[in-house]
Design a protein around this motif. Structure first.
Motif, PDB file in Angstrom:
ATOM      1  N   ALA A 181       0.830  -1.210   0.000  1.00 18.90           N
ATOM      2  CA  ALA A 181       0.000   0.000   0.000  1.00 18.90           C
ATOM      3  C   ALA A 181       0.860   1.253   0.000  1.00 18.90           C
ATOM      4  O   ALA A 181       0.466   2.281  -0.576  1.00 18.90           O
ATOM      5  CB  ALA A 181      -0.922  -0.004   1.212  1.00 18.90           C
ATOM      6  N   THR A 184       2.391   1.560  -3.754  1.00 11.78           N
ATOM      7  CA  THR A 184       1.406   1.774  -4.820  1.00 11.78           C
ATOM      8  C   THR A 184       0.419   2.898  -4.515  1.00 11.78           C
ATOM      9  O   THR A 184      -0.212   3.426  -5.424  1.00 11.78           O
ATOM     10  CB  THR A 184       0.594   0.493  -5.086  1.00 11.78           C
ATOM     11  OG1 THR A 184      -0.156   0.150  -3.909  1.00 11.78           O
ATOM     12  CG2 THR A 184       1.517  -0.660  -5.440  1.00 11.78           C
ATOM     13  N   GLY A 185       0.279   3.240  -3.236  1.00  7.95           N
ATOM     14  CA  GLY A 185      -0.695   4.253  -2.856  1.00  7.95           C
ATOM     15  C   GLY A 185      -2.119   3.749  -2.848  1.00  7.95           C
ATOM     16  O   GLY A 185      -3.057   4.541  -2.747  1.00  7.95           O
ATOM     17  N   SER A 186      -2.307   2.437  -2.940  1.00 12.97           N
ATOM     18  CA  SER A 186      -3.646   1.858  -2.993  1.00 12.97           C
ATOM     19  C   SER A 186      -3.821   0.847  -1.866  1.00 12.97           C
ATOM     20  O   SER A 186      -3.058  -0.122  -1.787  1.00 12.97           O
ATOM     21  CB  SER A 186      -3.888   1.168  -4.335  1.00 12.97           C
ATOM     22  OG  SER A 186      -5.095   0.418  -4.309  1.00 12.97           O
ATOM     23  N   PRO A 187      -4.811   1.025  -0.996  1.00 10.38           N
ATOM     24  CA  PRO A 187      -5.047   0.007   0.045  1.00 10.38           C
ATOM     25  C   PRO A 187      -5.498  -1.327  -0.538  1.00 10.38           C
ATOM     26  O   PRO A 187      -5.279  -2.377   0.077  1.00 10.38           O
ATOM     27  CB  PRO A 187      -6.130   0.642   0.910  1.00 10.38           C
ATOM     28  CG  PRO A 187      -6.799   1.644   0.036  1.00 10.38           C
ATOM     29  CD  PRO A 187      -5.745   2.152  -0.892  1.00 10.38           C
ATOM     30  N   TRP A 188      -6.119  -1.309  -1.725  1.00 12.93           N
ATOM     31  CA  TRP A 188      -6.545  -2.567  -2.344  1.00 12.93           C
ATOM     32  C   TRP A 188      -5.343  -3.405  -2.759  1.00 12.93           C
ATOM     33  O   TRP A 188      -5.364  -4.637  -2.641  1.00 12.93           O
ATOM     34  CB  TRP A 188      -7.447  -2.295  -3.543  1.00 12.93           C
ATOM     35  CG  TRP A 188      -8.761  -1.693  -3.145  1.00 12.93           C
ATOM     36  CD1 TRP A 188      -9.140  -0.392  -3.263  1.00 12.93           C
ATOM     37  CD2 TRP A 188      -9.856  -2.383  -2.532  1.00 12.93           C
ATOM     38  NE1 TRP A 188     -10.409  -0.216  -2.772  1.00 12.93           N
ATOM     39  CE2 TRP A 188     -10.878  -1.426  -2.319  1.00 12.93           C
ATOM     40  CE3 TRP A 188     -10.081  -3.703  -2.147  1.00 12.93           C
ATOM     41  CZ2 TRP A 188     -12.095  -1.755  -1.742  1.00 12.93           C
ATOM     42  CZ3 TRP A 188     -11.287  -4.030  -1.564  1.00 12.93           C
ATOM     43  CH2 TRP A 188     -12.280  -3.073  -1.371  1.00 12.93           C
ATOM     44  N   ALA A 189      -4.294  -2.752  -3.221  1.00 12.62           N
ATOM     45  CA  ALA A 189      -3.058  -3.483  -3.526  1.00 12.62           C
ATOM     46  C   ALA A 189      -2.468  -4.079  -2.252  1.00 12.62           C
ATOM     47  O   ALA A 189      -1.946  -5.198  -2.258  1.00 12.62           O
ATOM     48  CB  ALA A 189      -2.047  -2.550  -4.187  1.00 12.62           C
ATOM     49  N   GLU A 250      -1.486   3.953   2.546  1.00  9.38           N
ATOM     50  CA  GLU A 250      -2.795   4.599   2.429  1.00  9.38           C
ATOM     51  C   GLU A 250      -3.845   3.619   2.924  1.00  9.38           C
ATOM     52  O   GLU A 250      -3.983   2.519   2.404  1.00  9.38           O
ATOM     53  CB  GLU A 250      -3.063   4.963   0.964  1.00  9.38           C
ATOM     54  CG  GLU A 250      -4.375   5.689   0.728  1.00  9.38           C
ATOM     55  CD  GLU A 250      -4.373   7.104   1.255  1.00  9.38           C
ATOM     56  OE1 GLU A 250      -5.459   7.636   1.534  1.00  9.38           O
ATOM     57  OE2 GLU A 250      -3.267   7.675   1.393  1.00  9.38           O
TER      58      GLU A 250
END
Length: 434
Positions: A181, A184-189, A250
């Motif tokens: 996260a 990538t800046g994405s919590p889904w990742a 994130e």
């Protein structure tokens, strides 16, 4: 005198267990009156020794809710003593049913728990306000990793593999989620990375337990220790020097569901949570449906109950166990994402604090059933949040007891309330094809 009964195939999900290992009917019912009596007596002693006057306010909704429910104000000591009398009456009913050799219906422990908790809170929060929505919403949030871990434990043990490594899967999942996260800046990742990390730990467990026939309990404990050491080392050598780029994930924000989130009392508790909670709802439903309503679930239960019979009809026992334990590890790893994407938004050493072992207790308390294990995990989450709530309002209950509360609930639940339960017949037993 208790009798041994053999469930029909329909009652056991299509698999008729060996009568020699079926639990004796009523063994758990004999413990209920004793547990009820002891807990009722403890509450009465507390009230006699530390009684104080005042009113307790139970706030059922927040001012920002679309529909505002009125607060409930009750006299503290009077309400507490009334609830003690209710608990005593329920204990007497439980004793009567035990002496008459009749089943203990589920409403008795539920009613007892509600009455006892109402009495305890009325005493502990005298002249204070209990925000009921926050109490239960926090319990749901804190139960997230426990439920994910319990589901992983149920799947693994239903397939015949003892998944002691739940804590390691949670911890490694939290570690991977923080890095993914952050980069990538994405919590889904981060959530996907957590699932992969949990599956990797499960793969090592399967390699030693299924392929090399090593004792599954020993492998699980060793894996937990290994993951603790590995994540501590990487935290010190990698994350700490690069905290801004590798340990600043994130996180998931709260995502209220329209309409459902506005339902009084229920909406704020279940439908104003983060996206991870909604993923959890879906995972619980899919695991429960898949385990009991699909061919895949029948095969999983078959290799956990009668692997030789499953092999005879063409089911590849060890392959099925591998696939199931990998899925179980991925689900448990997703629970680890809670710590770094919801709770604290960064990774720290030994972040799980042994939550995997409480999840394992939820598996046993839930009798290896996904729905029951979920409810057991919610109970432990409630106990954890209750300790924090009572400490925040300045309750007379000692802080040390509040810290012990979730673990005491775990011990009482598994040792006292679960009764005699029957795990899958072949759990922990490696299978070698003849």
């Amino acid at each position: 005198m208790s009798t041994v009964t053999t469930p029909t195939p329909a009652e056991s999900g299509g698999l008729a267990p060996d009568p020699a290992v079926v639990a004796r009917k009523g063994s758990g019912a004999k413990k209920l009156p004793i547990i009820f009596g002891v807990i009722s007596a403890l509450l009465a002693i507390v009230l006699l020794r530390s009684g104080h006057t005042g009113d307790t306010t139970f706030q059922l909704s927040a001012e920002t809710d679309f529909v505002t429910l009125p607060d409930i104000v009750v006299p503290s000591m009077l309400t507490a003593w009334l609830m003690v009398l209710v608990c005593v009456a329920l204990t007497a009913e439980s004793v009567r049913r035990m002496l008459a050799h009749t089943p203990q219906p589920i409403w008795i422990p539920i009613a007892f728990a509600l009455a006892w908790m109402t009495g305890f809170l009325s005493w502990a929060a005298a002249d204070e306000r209990i925000r009921v929505v926050s109490l239960f919403a926090g319990a749901v949030a804190l139960a997230i990793p426990l439920i994910f871990g319990a589901l992983g434990g149920v799947l693994g043990e239903r397939a015949g593999v003892v998944n002691i490594a739940i804590d390691g899967q949670l911890l490694f999942g939290a570690f991977a989620a923080a890095i993914a996260a952050s980069t990538t800046g994405s919590p889904w990742a981060g959530l996907v990375a957590a699932a992969v990390a949990g599956a990797l730990v499960a793969l090592v467990l399967g390699l030693f337990a299924i392929t090399y026939l090593v004792d599954q309990v020993i492998v699980g404990v060793v894996l937990n220790v290994l993951v603790i050491g590995l994540t501590n080392f990487l935290f010190r050598q990698v994350l700490t020097p690069n905290a801004q780029t590798l340990n600043a994930p994130e996180g998931f924000n709260r995502l209220p569901i329209p309409i459902l989130g506005e339902i009084p009392l229920v909406g704020p508790i279940f439908f104003r949570q983060t996206a991870l909670v909604y993923v959890l709802y879906a995972v619980v439903a899919l695991v429960a449906f898949g385990l009991y309503r699909t061919r895949w679930g029948l095969r999983v239960r078959a290799v956990g109950e009668h692997p030789k019979a499953a092999d005879t009809v063409g089911i590849k026992v060890n392959l099925t166990r591998y696939r199931t334990i990998l899925l179980a590890g991925a689900i448990a790893g997703m629970g680890g994402a809670y710590y770094t994407l919801v709770s604290v938004n960064q990774f720290n050493r030994e972040l799980t604090s042994g939550a995997g072992y409480i999840a394992l207790a939820a598996v046993i308390f839930g009798k290896w059933d996904p729905i029951r294990a979920t409810l057991a995990a919610l109970l432990f989450g409630f106990a954890t949040n209750l300790g924090g709530v009572l400490s925040a309002i300045g309750s007379p209950v000692p802080t040390q007891f509040m810290l012990m509360l979730p673990y005491l609930v775990t011990i009482f639940a598994v040792a006292g309330l679960v009764g005699r339960s029957r795990p899958p017949a072949a759990v922990g037993i490696p299978y070698q094809q003849q």
